[in-house]
Design a protein around this motif. Sequence first.
Motif, PDB file in Angstrom:
ATOM      1  N   HIS A 155       0.814  -1.215   0.000  1.00 16.32           N
ATOM      2  CA  HIS A 155       0.000   0.000   0.000  1.00 16.32           C
ATOM      3  C   HIS A 155       0.846   1.262   0.000  1.00 16.32           C
ATOM      4  O   HIS A 155       0.423   2.319   0.455  1.00 16.32           O
ATOM      5  CB  HIS A 155      -1.020  -0.055   1.144  1.00 16.32           C
ATOM      6  N   CYS A 203      -1.807   2.360  -5.285  1.00 16.16           N
ATOM      7  CA  CYS A 203      -0.917   1.564  -4.426  1.00 16.16           C
ATOM      8  C   CYS A 203      -0.141   0.561  -5.283  1.00 16.16           C
ATOM      9  O   CYS A 203      -0.596   0.150  -6.349  1.00 16.16           O
ATOM     10  CB  CYS A 203      -1.719   0.769  -3.403  1.00 16.16           C
ATOM     11  N   CYS A 246      -7.281   0.905  -5.300  1.00 24.18           N
ATOM     12  CA  CYS A 246      -6.768  -0.274  -4.586  1.00 24.18           C
ATOM     13  C   CYS A 246      -7.840  -0.814  -3.641  1.00 24.18           C
ATOM     14  O   CYS A 246      -8.758  -0.096  -3.254  1.00 24.18           O
ATOM     15  CB  CYS A 246      -5.523   0.134  -3.806  1.00 24.18           C
ATOM     16  N   CYS A 282      -7.638  -1.188  -0.629  1.00 22.54           N
ATOM     17  CA  CYS A 282      -7.606  -0.481   0.660  1.00 22.54           C
ATOM     18  C   CYS A 282      -8.387   0.822   0.594  1.00 22.54           C
ATOM     19  O   CYS A 282      -8.584   1.482   1.602  1.00 22.54           O
ATOM     20  CB  CYS A 282      -6.167  -0.208   1.089  1.00 22.54           C
TER      21      CYS A 282
HETATM   22 ZN   LIG Z   1      -3.792   0.057  -1.177  1.00 19.93          ZN
END
Ligand SMILES: [Zn+2]
Length: 420
Positions: free
Chosen positions: A248, A265, A258, A260
């Motif tokens: 990340h 990332c 991404c 997340c």
């Molecule tokens: Zn990420």
Amino acid sequence: MTLYFTHNPNQNIKNINKHAVLDLIRFTPGGIARAGIAKQIGLSRAAVSTIVNDLIETGIIRNTEQRTKTSGRPRTLLEIDPDAGYIAGIDMGATHMRVVLTDFSAKAIAEKEISIDIAKGPDFCIAQTNELLENLLLENDLSLPKLAAIGVGVPGPIDSEAGMVIAPPIMPGWDRFPIRQTLEKLWGRPVSVNNDAELGALGEWVYGAGRGMRDLAYIKVGSGIGAGLLIDGRIYRGSTGSAGEIGHLTMDNDGPLCTCGNRGCLEAFSGGHAIAKRALEAVQAGKRTQLSQMKPDDLTAKDVAAAARRGDLVAQQVMAEAGEHLGVAMAGLVNIFNPDIIVVGGGVAQIGDLFLEPIRRTVTQRSLPAAADSVRITTAVLGRRSSSLGAVVQALSLAVHDIAEGKQVSILQSMPDGVA
Ligand SMILES: [Zn+2]
């Protein structure tokens, strides 16, 4: 050298020398003799002998002779007795799970890998883990009570003391779920839970490409990307256990979304899902590739890697781009951390040089010569088993220290005299 990998709140401080002796026996490359132990720990030969004899009596260690190349008396080294018991190591990834059963020397007795979906949450995945472990035990005439300890790796930031993951990017439903507590209750055996990339670093350091190194980074490239860092011979976890979340690291502020929630990332460029997506885009753009014969929904990074190996130029290009992005991130890691060795493991890395070459080239171009010239970048010697064998290392730590403390008896000790 102090190497307490496993947090063990029950470890008796009075036995600290005993634990230090055990760790030296386990982790000194090439083995160690009584005199070497005395020198390393700063104890008298007599004190070391007392501890060693005590450990031999518990059945965890034994004498072994090593003949040197030049003629002369063989050296008596000490080693963990492989027959002292059994261990299970479990590597839970985002899409695959591997279970390995070993003896106390970490020699695999049996292993199995299945597909899983970590996003199905703890209840479902733990039931699957339990079934896989029980079947493997049954097939090998073993049972849970015969396991001295079980090590588990999971793909998220870990609070090892609590045995749970904290806000994991790719493990929905697992946040703060008491993994270790649940498994110990289910299995009735000591369980250690750690981050999978961290275990990869440990596995490669003890049994693989990083033996004898002091500073090692292990990069696990699967569906997700994580790093395990071993600094000065110790696992580095950071203040809250999330050190090494290299997947990340932002590569491009406006890059692809991404898992997340952020953009650009490393994982969104070089992870397994990203590789499959890039390949699919190439197919949809009408590029000439063997991958166009596949059903778009079925296309995985494994297929891209296989096509690349068969000489498919588009697949090779996709793998090379993923490798270059990874190389940029790794150049940063090399500048900051100056490791002896970087071991690239995980499913995607199994393709080898088609992936490693662009990584090496980029790291050389982009990191400072002093660090770049000295770092060796290699694939995992243990292949797909780095993390499961790292889980075995951690479980063994629990087991041998428990036996040394008298909290568990070794299989040898529990048998009638002469039967083992
Ligand atoms: Zn990420």
